[in-house]
Design a protein around this motif. Structure first.
Motif: not given
Length: 209
Positions: A141, A149, A153, A156
């Motif tokens: 990533h 972040e 991720i 999510k």
């Protein structure tokens, strides 16, 4: 409140494995290095910190890191990462607890800062894709913990809000970063204590099965 939590996110090295420091110290002893040489060269030296962070983000390869670290330490670069962490072993207390959590209907994910995947693969033999619901390796990533972040991720992919998740890591700063986003944090220092803390937060006895 505890039984509302339905997600568990685990670091890999030092959580699903035995602790990192004894492995590093054993490497230093095998190579005839002074105790603490790796820490000084790679985690206190400014350039060492930079290239290790770049490795975790996937900006440099493990081979490039091996070359740099070999020069810093004055040892051969060949498979250096694998030699440094060659004594790591699976940590059954937490691996078994993670399996118990999944049997209880808890989503379990992995969030790991990468040390590169080749030529040596830290994750080889752990069957992560089969045994865990979500696997996030930082270099894939272009981020690294404690980047918020990367946690976002992971959440999510878990399809869960931060407030429903627990994050376990052996690095306290990464636990604090997760807590800033609303996850419950557990700093892993002793596997049995960690399992007890996670069990309490989930409202499920992960040591019972």
């Amino acid at each position: 409140m505890s039984n509302r939590r339905t997600g568990l996110v685990l670091d890999f090295g030092g959580v699903l494995t035995t602790p990192l420091l004894p492995a590093v110290l054993a490497f230093e002893q095998r190579e005839g290095l002074p105790q603490g040489a790796c820490l000084a060269a790679l985690y206190k030296d400014e350039e060492g910190v930079r290239i290790t962070s770049d490795l975790e983000r996937g900006a440099v390869s493990q081979t490039e890191w091996n070359e740099f670290a070999g020069k810093m330490l004055g040892v051969p670069a060949d498979n250096l990462m694998g030699r440094i962490f060659g004594d790591l072993r699976p940590e059954p207390v937490i691996i078994n607890a993670a399996a118990a959590a999944r049997r209880a209907g808890i989503k379990v994910g992995i969030l790991s800062n990468s040390v590169g995947l080749a030529p040596w693969d830290l994750y080889d033999g752990y069957d992560l894709e089969r045994l865990y619901d979500v696997v996030v390796i930082s270099e894939q990533h272009l981020l690294r913990k404690p980047d918020h972040e990367l946690f976002e991720i992971t959440l999510k992919l878990m399809d869960l809000p931060a407030e429903e998740c627990i994050f376990v890591d052996d690095t306290e700063a990464y636990v604090q970063a997760a807590q800033q986003l609303g996850l419950a944090g557990v700093h892993n220092q002793d596997p049995r204590q960690t399992v007890a803390a996670v069990s309490e937060l989930l409202g499920v006895d992960l040591a019972a099965s």
